[in-house]
Write an enzyme that holds these catalytic residues in place. Structure first.
Site, PDB file in Angstrom:
ATOM      1  N   LYS A 221      38.831 -72.003  22.871  1.00 40.87           N
ATOM      2  CA  LYS A 221      37.861 -71.494  23.841  1.00 40.87           C
ATOM      3  C   LYS A 221      37.221 -70.187  23.361  1.00 40.87           C
ATOM      4  O   LYS A 221      37.697 -69.531  22.437  1.00 40.87           O
ATOM      5  CB  LYS A 221      38.523 -71.312  25.210  1.00 40.87           C
ATOM      6  CG  LYS A 221      38.784 -72.651  25.899  1.00 40.87           C
ATOM      7  CD  LYS A 221      39.291 -72.503  27.310  1.00 40.87           C
ATOM      8  CE  LYS A 221      39.352 -73.863  28.008  1.00 40.87           C
ATOM      9  NZ  LYS A 221      39.915 -73.786  29.370  1.00 40.87           N
ATOM     10  N   ARG A 255      47.374 -77.998  26.848  1.00 41.32           N
ATOM     11  CA  ARG A 255      46.248 -78.935  26.720  1.00 41.32           C
ATOM     12  C   ARG A 255      45.433 -78.513  25.502  1.00 41.32           C
ATOM     13  O   ARG A 255      44.861 -77.416  25.478  1.00 41.32           O
ATOM     14  CB  ARG A 255      45.393 -78.915  27.991  1.00 41.32           C
ATOM     15  CG  ARG A 255      44.227 -79.889  27.985  1.00 41.32           C
ATOM     16  CD  ARG A 255      43.442 -79.800  29.288  1.00 41.32           C
ATOM     17  NE  ARG A 255      42.319 -80.743  29.305  1.00 41.32           N
ATOM     18  CZ  ARG A 255      41.108 -80.482  28.825  1.00 41.32           C
ATOM     19  NH1 ARG A 255      40.849 -79.287  28.286  1.00 41.32           N
ATOM     20  NH2 ARG A 255      40.146 -81.395  28.876  1.00 41.32           N
TER      21      ARG A 255
END
Length: 274
Positions: A221, A255
Site C-alpha cells: 500500500k 491479507r
C-alpha cells in the site's frame, strides 16, 4: 480462536495468510491483475502451494478514487471467477471481497466460504442478513464514506477510540442477527493518511480487546511505497517489515499479494514466540 469455514474449523491461534486475487483492470498493484483464466488459475495454485489458507477474490477496485462499477458488472467479474476457482480447487477457502449483498450471496452459492466487506454493512443494509443466512465468516473493515470519497474523510478527534466504537456497534449488529464468526480489519489506507496508518499499526494490539481475530491488510500500500519513495512493484520488502510488526502485535490473518514471503514472516515470528 477458531472460525468455521464450510465445516472446517480454522485455528487462528497460529496466524494465517490470505492471498489477494484481483479481477479488476485497474488494481493499484499492476502485477495483481489477472488477464486470462490460465493466469488466474496459475496464480491461485501458486498461492495455495505457498501456504495460503484463504483466497480473497475481488472484482471492484477499492483504491482511492477508483471508478464505481454497477452490481451487474461486478457480478459478471466475480461469480464466474468463484466458480472457476471452486471447480479447479474444491478444497480452497474462497473469500469474496465485496460490499454488495447480491454479489456476496451469488458468490456463496457459487462456492465462496467467507465474505470480506470493506464497509461492514454501511453500503448495503442487506449484507449482514445475507451473511447470517448462510452462516459464513464475515470480515468487517473500518472505512468512512465510499472508495470514491474516503480519502477526504480522515479527520478524527481520537482515531483509535472512534474505530473501537465503530467495531463495537458493528459486532453488536452482527451478533443480533446470529452471525457467529467475525473478523475485524482496521482498514489500513481507508479513510486514514500515512501517519494515521502508522499510528494504527503501532497500537494494533488495542483491537485485540474486542476478543476477535484481527486481519492486517498492508500489502504494497501507499503507506509503504510513499514512505520509501518507491513504487508498489518495489514495496515487497517494506510489506514484509510491516507484516512482521502486525504479527508481533497480534494479527491473526495477513491479507497479501505475496504469499510465500508472508508465510515466511509467520513461520519466523512463531518460532521466535515459541
Amino acid at each position: 480462536m477458531t472460525i468455521n469455514c464450510k465445516g472446517n474449523l480454522i485455528d487462528l491461534s497460529t496466524p494465517k495468510v490470505m492471498g489477494i486475487l484481483n479481477i479488476t483492470p485497474d488494481s493499484f498493484f499492476a502485477e495483481s491483475r489477472n488477464t486470462t483464466n490460465n493466469h488466474f488459475l496459475s496464480k491461485a495454485e501458486n498461492m495455495l502451494n505457498d501456504g495460503a489458507t484463504f483466497l480473497d477474490l475481488g472484482g471492484y477496485s477499492t483504491r482511492p478514487g477508483a471508478a464505481d462499477i454497477s452490481v451487474d458488472d461486478e457480478l459478471a467479474r466475480v461469480v464466474p471467477a468463484v466458480e472457476l476457482l471452486h471447480n479447479n480447487f474444491p478444497e480452497a477457502l474462497i473469500s469474496v471481497d465485496s460490499f454488495r449483498s447480491r454479489v456476496a450471496e451469488e458468490s456463496i452459492l457459487a462456492g465462496a466460504a467467507m465474505v470480506n466487506d470493506i464497509a461492514a454493512g454501511n453500503l448495503d443494509e442487506n449484507m449482514m442478513k445475507v451473511v447470517a443466512k448462510y452462516q459464513v465468516p464475515y470480515i468487517m473493515m473500518h472505512m468512512r464514506g465510499t472508495p470514491q470519497t474516503m480519502s477526504g474523510l480522515n479527520k478524527y478527534e481520537n482515531m483509535l477510540q472512534e474505530i473501537m466504537f465503530y467495531f463495537s456497534e458493528k459486532i453488536k449488529a452482527a451478533r443480533s442477527l446470529g452471525i457467529n464468526d467475525l473478523i475485524i480489519d482496521p482498514g489500513f489506507g481507508f479513510s486514514k493518511n500515512i501517519a494515521q496508518n502508522f499510528e494504527q499499526l503501532a497500537k494494533m494490539e488495542f483491537f485485540r480487546e474486542l476478543g476477535l481475530p484481527v486481519l492486517a491488510g498492508l500489502s504494497r500500500k501507499s503507506t509503504i511505497y510513499k514512505t520509501l519513495g518507491c513504487s508498489p512493484e518495489e514495496a515487497l520488502n517494506g510489506t514484509t517489515v510491516l507484516n512482521t510488526i502486525a504479527l508481533s502485535k497480534g494479527a491473526s490473518i495477513l491479507r497479501v499479494h505475496d504469499v510465500k514471503e508472508a508465510m515466511e514472516a509467520v513461520k519466523l515470528t512463531e518460532a521466535l514466540k515459541n
